[in-house]
Scaffold this motif. Structure first.
Motif, PDB file in Angstrom:
ATOM      1  N   SER A  36      21.123 -19.546  30.853  1.00 56.29           N
ATOM      2  CA  SER A  36      21.492 -19.402  29.451  1.00 56.29           C
ATOM      3  C   SER A  36      20.969 -20.554  28.594  1.00 56.29           C
ATOM      4  CB  SER A  36      23.008 -19.276  29.316  1.00 56.29           C
ATOM      5  OG  SER A  36      23.620 -20.452  29.773  1.00 56.29           O
ATOM      6  N   PRO A  51      20.876 -14.504  29.483  1.00 55.58           N
ATOM      7  CA  PRO A  51      21.585 -14.596  30.760  1.00 55.58           C
ATOM      8  C   PRO A  51      20.626 -14.725  31.940  1.00 55.58           C
ATOM      9  CG  PRO A  51      21.609 -12.336  29.966  1.00 55.58           C
ATOM     10  CD  PRO A  51      20.977 -13.176  28.885  1.00 55.58           C
ATOM     11  N   ASP A 136      26.099  -2.882  23.069  1.00 56.34           N
ATOM     12  CA  ASP A 136      25.067  -3.461  23.927  1.00 56.34           C
ATOM     13  C   ASP A 136      23.907  -4.099  23.160  1.00 56.34           C
ATOM     14  OD1 ASP A 136      23.835  -1.193  22.892  1.00 56.34           O
ATOM     15  OD2 ASP A 136      23.058  -0.501  24.822  1.00 56.34           O
ATOM     16  N   PRO A 154      25.139  -3.488  29.592  1.00 55.89           N
ATOM     17  CA  PRO A 154      26.533  -3.952  29.597  1.00 55.89           C
ATOM     18  C   PRO A 154      27.185  -3.942  30.977  1.00 55.89           C
ATOM     19  CG  PRO A 154      26.366  -1.818  28.508  1.00 55.89           C
ATOM     20  CD  PRO A 154      24.964  -2.273  28.819  1.00 55.89           C
ATOM     21  N   ASP A 155      26.643  -3.185  31.899  1.00 53.08           N
ATOM     22  CA  ASP A 155      27.211  -3.182  33.249  1.00 53.08           C
ATOM     23  C   ASP A 155      26.665  -4.320  34.110  1.00 53.08           C
ATOM     24  OD1 ASP A 155      24.686  -1.970  33.222  1.00 53.08           O
ATOM     25  OD2 ASP A 155      25.154  -0.667  34.925  1.00 53.08           O
ATOM     26  N   ARG A 156      25.703  -5.076  33.590  1.00 54.26           N
ATOM     27  CA  ARG A 156      25.118  -6.188  34.340  1.00 54.26           C
ATOM     28  C   ARG A 156      25.342  -7.544  33.699  1.00 54.26           C
ATOM     29  NH1 ARG A 156      19.954  -6.618  36.601  1.00 54.26           N
ATOM     30  NH2 ARG A 156      21.106  -8.175  37.711  1.00 54.26           N
ATOM     31  N   PHE A 157      25.468  -7.561  32.354  1.00 52.58           N
ATOM     32  CA  PHE A 157      25.524  -8.834  31.648  1.00 52.58           C
ATOM     33  C   PHE A 157      26.683  -8.849  30.665  1.00 52.58           C
ATOM     34  CE2 PHE A 157      21.064  -8.088  32.736  1.00 52.58           C
ATOM     35  CZ  PHE A 157      20.844  -9.191  33.545  1.00 52.58           C
ATOM     36  N   ASP A 158      27.131 -10.044  30.341  1.00 47.26           N
ATOM     37  CA  ASP A 158      28.207 -10.240  29.377  1.00 47.26           C
ATOM     38  C   ASP A 158      27.654 -10.019  27.975  1.00 47.26           C
ATOM     39  OD1 ASP A 158      30.277 -11.053  27.766  1.00 47.26           O
ATOM     40  OD2 ASP A 158      30.277 -13.128  28.465  1.00 47.26           O
ATOM     41  N   VAL A 159      27.966  -8.857  27.381  1.00 49.36           N
ATOM     42  CA  VAL A 159      27.459  -8.556  26.046  1.00 49.36           C
ATOM     43  C   VAL A 159      28.119  -9.438  24.988  1.00 49.36           C
ATOM     44  CG1 VAL A 159      26.693  -6.226  26.605  1.00 49.36           C
ATOM     45  CG2 VAL A 159      29.023  -6.594  25.783  1.00 49.36           C
ATOM     46  N   GLY A 160      29.151 -10.175  25.376  1.00 50.59           N
ATOM     47  CA  GLY A 160      29.738 -11.165  24.483  1.00 50.59           C
ATOM     48  C   GLY A 160      28.757 -12.274  24.134  1.00 50.59           C
ATOM     49  N   LEU A 161      27.661 -12.378  24.900  1.00 51.50           N
ATOM     50  CA  LEU A 161      26.615 -13.369  24.619  1.00 51.50           C
ATOM     51  C   LEU A 161      25.716 -12.973  23.458  1.00 51.50           C
ATOM     52  CD1 LEU A 161      25.334 -14.152  28.236  1.00 51.50           C
ATOM     53  CD2 LEU A 161      26.727 -15.622  26.781  1.00 51.50           C
TER      54      LEU A 161
END
Length: 169
Positions: A36, A51, A136, A154-161
């Motif tokens: 990151s 990420p 996403d 979204p199933d692999r990474f934190d979309v909060g980023l």
């Protein structure tokens, strides 16, 4: 013709899922080692806060019907079923993309995502710029004439980023 050109990045992303992995471009850093704190350049825009663990980067360049310069980089990784898209960044340069809201609307319409996939809400980035966030994706005006979009699986990474990624540009 416009619909065909508008669909090119979406078709490229879909093709990436089904196609065997191509080697990364020689000037593209290897994605799996990124963290990151790393940044990459797409269409002349430096974007950070990505990420770790994204697959192989594949850059694409195109021109829109009205002379827009479109740069897209898609990351894919291998799965037991084939390949999947992990993330994509698109940067569009055009002189009429001067204001945040019209630039967002132009990109939203250009990508032609179904509403159920891309229900956007307006947010404010840490640096004070407006952006539009979906489940996403984040879209924002980097500077007058340059609009960008980042999508994460979204199933692999934190979309909060996504807001941090946009603010890093």
């Amino acid at each position: 013709m416009k619909r065909i050109r508008m669909a090119v990045p979406a078709l490229l992303a879909a093709a990436v899922v089904a196609a065997p992995a191509a080697p990364a471009a020689a000037d593209s850093p290897a994605a799996p080692g990124w963290s990151s704190s790393m940044t990459i350049q797409v269409g002349g825009v430096w974007i950070g806060e990505l990420p770790a663990g994204m697959g192989v980067a594949q850059p694409f360049e195109s021109e829109g019907d009205d002379g827009e310069q479109i740069s897209t980089t898609v990351w894919e990784s291998q799965t037991p079923e084939g390949y999947r898209v992990d993330a994509s960044i698109t940067v569009v340069r055009a002189p009429w993309l001067q204001e945040p809201q019209p630039a967002f609307e132009w990109l939203r319409d250009w990508q032609e995502r179904p509403v159920e996939e891309a229900d956007y809400r307006r947010i404010t980035l840490a640096d004070g710029r407006p952006a539009w966030l979906s489940a996403d994706q984040v879209v924002w005006l980097v500077e007058p004439g340059v609009v960008a979009s980042v999508r994460l699986a979204p199933d692999r990474f934190d979309v909060g980023l996504l807001p941090r990624i946009a603010a890093s540009a």
